[in-house]
Design a protein around this motif. Structure first.
Motif, PDB file in Angstrom:
ATOM      1  N   MET A 372       0.831  -1.202   0.000  1.00  9.14           N
ATOM      2  CA  MET A 372       0.000   0.000   0.000  1.00  9.14           C
ATOM      3  C   MET A 372       0.870   1.259   0.000  1.00  9.14           C
ATOM      4  SD  MET A 372      -3.088  -0.997  -0.238  1.00  9.14           S
ATOM      5  CE  MET A 372      -3.977   0.518   0.113  1.00  9.14           C
ATOM      6  N   THR A 373       1.996   1.201   0.697  1.00 10.14           N
ATOM      7  CA  THR A 373       2.915   2.342   0.714  1.00 10.14           C
ATOM      8  C   THR A 373       3.565   2.544  -0.652  1.00 10.14           C
ATOM      9  OG1 THR A 373       3.381   1.888   3.053  1.00 10.14           O
ATOM     10  CG2 THR A 373       4.900   3.347   1.888  1.00 10.14           C
ATOM     11  N   LEU A 374       3.933   1.450  -1.304  1.00  9.15           N
ATOM     12  CA  LEU A 374       4.514   1.536  -2.645  1.00  9.15           C
ATOM     13  C   LEU A 374       3.547   2.163  -3.649  1.00  9.15           C
ATOM     14  CD1 LEU A 374       6.481  -1.781  -3.372  1.00  9.15           C
ATOM     15  CD2 LEU A 374       7.325   0.550  -3.605  1.00  9.15           C
ATOM     16  N   LEU A 375       2.265   2.001  -3.377  1.00  6.22           N
ATOM     17  CA  LEU A 375       1.253   2.530  -4.290  1.00  6.22           C
ATOM     18  C   LEU A 375       1.346   4.052  -4.417  1.00  6.22           C
ATOM     19  CD1 LEU A 375      -1.194   1.765  -6.044  1.00  6.22           C
ATOM     20  CD2 LEU A 375      -2.629   1.935  -3.997  1.00  6.22           C
ATOM     21  N   ILE A 376       1.836   4.717  -3.386  1.00  4.65           N
ATOM     22  CA  ILE A 376       1.919   6.187  -3.405  1.00  4.65           C
ATOM     23  C   ILE A 376       2.922   6.686  -4.444  1.00  4.65           C
ATOM     24  CG2 ILE A 376       2.477   8.240  -2.043  1.00  4.65           C
ATOM     25  CD1 ILE A 376       1.492   6.682   0.441  1.00  4.65           C
ATOM     26  N   PRO A 377       4.215   6.261  -4.407  1.00  6.09           N
ATOM     27  CA  PRO A 377       5.138   6.745  -5.440  1.00  6.09           C
ATOM     28  C   PRO A 377       4.775   6.266  -6.841  1.00  6.09           C
ATOM     29  CG  PRO A 377       6.183   5.055  -4.105  1.00  6.09           C
ATOM     30  CD  PRO A 377       4.911   5.420  -3.414  1.00  6.09           C
ATOM     31  N   VAL A 378       4.203   5.071  -6.953  1.00  7.14           N
ATOM     32  CA  VAL A 378       3.802   4.590  -8.285  1.00  7.14           C
ATOM     33  C   VAL A 378       2.695   5.467  -8.860  1.00  7.14           C
ATOM     34  CG1 VAL A 378       2.723   2.674  -9.526  1.00  7.14           C
ATOM     35  CG2 VAL A 378       4.560   2.220  -7.893  1.00  7.14           C
ATOM     36  N   SER A 379       1.758   5.875  -8.023  1.00  9.43           N
ATOM     37  CA  SER A 379       0.686   6.769  -8.492  1.00  9.43           C
ATOM     38  C   SER A 379       1.250   8.121  -8.932  1.00  9.43           C
ATOM     39  CB  SER A 379      -0.355   6.972  -7.385  1.00  9.43           C
ATOM     40  OG  SER A 379      -0.952   5.738  -7.024  1.00  9.43           O
ATOM     41  N   LEU A 380       2.211   8.635  -8.160  1.00  5.13           N
ATOM     42  CA  LEU A 380       2.872   9.888  -8.562  1.00  5.13           C
ATOM     43  C   LEU A 380       3.651   9.691  -9.863  1.00  5.13           C
ATOM     44  CD1 LEU A 380       4.202  11.108  -5.087  1.00  5.13           C
ATOM     45  CD2 LEU A 380       2.244  11.993  -6.371  1.00  5.13           C
ATOM     46  N   GLY A 381       4.230   8.503 -10.018  1.00  5.28           N
ATOM     47  CA  GLY A 381       4.943   8.199 -11.252  1.00  5.28           C
ATOM     48  C   GLY A 381       4.036   8.182 -12.458  1.00  5.28           C
ATOM     49  N   MET A 382       2.790   7.766 -12.283  1.00  5.63           N
ATOM     50  CA  MET A 382       1.830   7.802 -13.386  1.00  5.63           C
ATOM     51  C   MET A 382       1.604   9.235 -13.857  1.00  5.63           C
ATOM     52  SD  MET A 382      -0.918   4.968 -11.995  1.00  5.63           S
ATOM     53  CE  MET A 382      -2.117   5.363 -13.280  1.00  5.63           C
ATOM     54  N   LEU A 383       1.547  10.148 -12.893  1.00  4.46           N
ATOM     55  CA  LEU A 383       1.394  11.561 -13.264  1.00  4.46           C
ATOM     56  C   LEU A 383       2.643  12.059 -13.978  1.00  4.46           C
ATOM     57  CD1 LEU A 383      -0.269  12.945  -9.995  1.00  4.46           C
ATOM     58  CD2 LEU A 383      -1.389  12.322 -12.143  1.00  4.46           C
ATOM     59  N   TRP A 384       3.811  11.662 -13.486  1.00  6.54           N
ATOM     60  CA  TRP A 384       5.069  12.061 -14.117  1.00  6.54           C
ATOM     61  C   TRP A 384       5.169  11.521 -15.543  1.00  6.54           C
ATOM     62  CZ3 TRP A 384       8.924  15.367 -12.839  1.00  6.54           C
ATOM     63  CH2 TRP A 384      10.129  15.267 -13.535  1.00  6.54           C
ATOM     64  N   SER A 385       4.655  10.306 -15.760  1.00  3.22           N
ATOM     65  CA  SER A 385       4.739   9.694 -17.085  1.00  3.22           C
ATOM     66  C   SER A 385       3.928  10.467 -18.121  1.00  3.22           C
ATOM     67  CB  SER A 385       4.260   8.241 -17.028  1.00  3.22           C
ATOM     68  OG  SER A 385       2.871   8.169 -16.778  1.00  3.22           O
ATOM     69  N   ILE A 386       2.902  11.176 -17.675  1.00  2.60           N
ATOM     70  CA  ILE A 386       2.127  12.013 -18.608  1.00  2.60           C
ATOM     71  C   ILE A 386       3.008  13.141 -19.130  1.00  2.60           C
ATOM     72  CG2 ILE A 386       0.153  13.568 -18.821  1.00  2.60           C
ATOM     73  CD1 ILE A 386      -1.256  11.884 -16.671  1.00  2.60           C
ATOM     74  N   TYR A 387       3.797  13.741 -18.226  1.00  2.00           N
ATOM     75  CA  TYR A 387       4.749  14.776 -18.641  1.00  2.00           C
ATOM     76  C   TYR A 387       5.798  14.200 -19.581  1.00  2.00           C
ATOM     77  CZ  TYR A 387       8.932  17.698 -18.192  1.00  2.00           C
ATOM     78  OH  TYR A 387      10.052  18.439 -18.454  1.00  2.00           O
ATOM     79  N   GLN A 388       6.303  13.023 -19.259  1.00  2.00           N
ATOM     80  CA  GLN A 388       7.326  12.389 -20.088  1.00  2.00           C
ATOM     81  C   GLN A 388       6.812  12.089 -21.484  1.00  2.00           C
ATOM     82  OE1 GLN A 388       9.995   8.618 -19.100  1.00  2.00           O
ATOM     83  NE2 GLN A 388       8.016   8.002 -19.896  1.00  2.00           N
ATOM     84  N   SER A 389       5.550  11.685 -21.585  1.00  2.00           N
ATOM     85  CA  SER A 389       4.990  11.276 -22.877  1.00  2.00           C
ATOM     86  C   SER A 389       4.942  12.417 -23.884  1.00  2.00           C
ATOM     87  CB  SER A 389       3.571  10.722 -22.674  1.00  2.00           C
ATOM     88  OG  SER A 389       2.677  11.738 -22.260  1.00  2.00           O
TER      89      SER A 389
END
Length: 403
Positions: A372-389
């Motif tokens: 559940m804790t890992l889910l936090i940075p992964v969710s933020l990473g999804m937002l970051w991936s939008i910028y990367q795309s």
């Protein structure tokens, strides 16, 4: 590279990962059952990467300066020696929790030289347009080895004494060593001038190259999340199975197998995933990881846990294999070793920092809190991936012409 050489390369990946996965299942299960303390598991995962924080900078330059096959053989030989030492420790009952952690640190360090050496070797030999396919094949070989090793580890943990199990691990590592050793490889003459440069100058040049290529910054963030989730899931799956699901080592082995099946699926579908999603491939890969982590975090149902592990395996393998291909394509060949080591430095730093914290969380609360804790940075990473795309070079590389 001819077909025979390619098969030797893939065999090396398969056998090395088979041995590594079997070793990891055996040792993490043994360590938790012996100590009954998840903090030791966290330290095992974390401290294993500490030497890499320093050695990766050196290894990156070495890979760019010297014969990559020779370096891979050197790392493989050192791994064999460390496993022999660990095996003797178990046979004569000299082993302690801290001794297991220390030998693991050395073994992880040799792996930090082995992997970038082979990755740079592949990038040197194959055309850039072939790299997504080659890395998908090598990823499939690696994950297939992981599946086989995890299955054997689960079975051996239940029915066979640890020394005999480690002897089998040693056989797999020996097979990987000879697979790479028997490859025919002639270093590219274009790299001869690199050896004439000063070591520190090359290291500084590598940092300058990384600083001036912003696409690598985004890629490193994405791959760091993939590797952090990958290693944390593998490290704490034994604790999750034993203390949270209250299941046996056999179930732990099958969960690890399911994780590997997810990786194999990602390897087989890698080219399709690349072609279908193009510059959005990172977002949907991380979305698969997030779904898997959520399922692992909210349930004690064994079947839902299997589904969660499968999604994490698929997503992390997409991130690790496909974004690594993007990185190799975006990087000039003379910098492949240094950029691979910088990437590994980011990945391992994240594991070093979070490993003890996750160990404390699992010990204080329960193992599902780790996911559940890992889910936090992964969710933020999804937002970051939008910028990367939206990065022009990322769009260009992931277009149909580059796939």
């Amino acid at each position: 590279m001819n077909r025979l050489n390619r098969n030797k390369l893939l065999s090396g990946y398969f056998l090395y990962e088979c041995g590594r996965a079997m070793y990891f299942v055996l040792v993490t299960w043994f360590l938790f059952q012996w100590t009954e303390n998840a903090i030791f598991t966290g330290l095992f995962v974390s401290l294993g990467f500490v030497p890499g924080l320093f050695s990766n900078l050196i290894f990156g330059v070495l890979v760019d300066r010297h014969n990559r096959k020779m370096l891979a053989n050197l790392a493989g030989g050192m791994s064999l020696f460390i496993l022999c030492v660990l095996l003797v420790s178990f046979v004569y009952d000299w082993v302690t929790p801290w001794w297991i952690i220390v030998t693991h640190m050395v073994l992880q360090t040799t792996g930090s030289l082995f992997r970038p050496s082979l990755q740079a070797l592949v990038a040197e030999v194959f055309d850039q347009r072939e790299l997504p396919r080659i890395f998908s094949l090598s990823g499939s070989a690696t994950i297939s080895g992981s599946l086989s090793g995890a299955a054997l580890g689960g079975l051996f943990s239940s029915w066979v004494e640890t020394p005999l199990s480690l002897a089998m691990v040693l056989v797999f590592y020996l097979g990987a060593f000879f697979s790479i050793f028997l490859m025919t490889y002639t270093p590219s003459p274009e790299r001869d001038h690199i050896k004439k440069q000063r070591f520190l100058s090359e290291l500084k040049d590598g940092f300058s190259y990384l600083k001036s290529h912003s696409i690598l910054h985004s890629l490193f963030v994405m791959m760091m999340l993939g590797q952090l989730t990958f290693h944390t899931t593998l490290g704490f799956l034994s604790v999750y199975t034993s203390a949270y699901l209250n299941r046996s080592a056999l179930i732990y082995g099958f969960l690890d197998v399911t994780f590997s099946i997810g990786g194999i699926t990602a390897g087989l579908l890698g080219a399709w995933w690349w072609k279908k999603l193009k510059n959005h491939l990172a977002f949907y890969s991380l979305a698969s990881v997030a779904l898997g982590l959520l399922l692992l975090g909210i349930t004690r149902n064994i079947w839902i846990a299997f589904i969660g592990v499968l999604f994490v395996g698929v997503g992390t393998s997409f991130v690790r294999a496909l974004l690594q291909s993007v990185q190799q394509i975006a990087t000039e060949k003379e910098y492949h070793g240094r950029m691979s080591s910088f990437r590994m430095l980011c990945n391992q730093t994240s594991v070093v920092i979070t490993g003890p914290l996750f160990g404390i969380l699992a010990s204080t609360f329960s193992a599902n809190i780790v996911f559940m804790t890992l889910l936090i940075p992964v969710s933020l990473g999804m937002l970051w991936s939008i910028y990367q795309s939206r990065h022009p070079l990322f769009i260009e590389i992931t277009s149909d012409k580059s796939a």
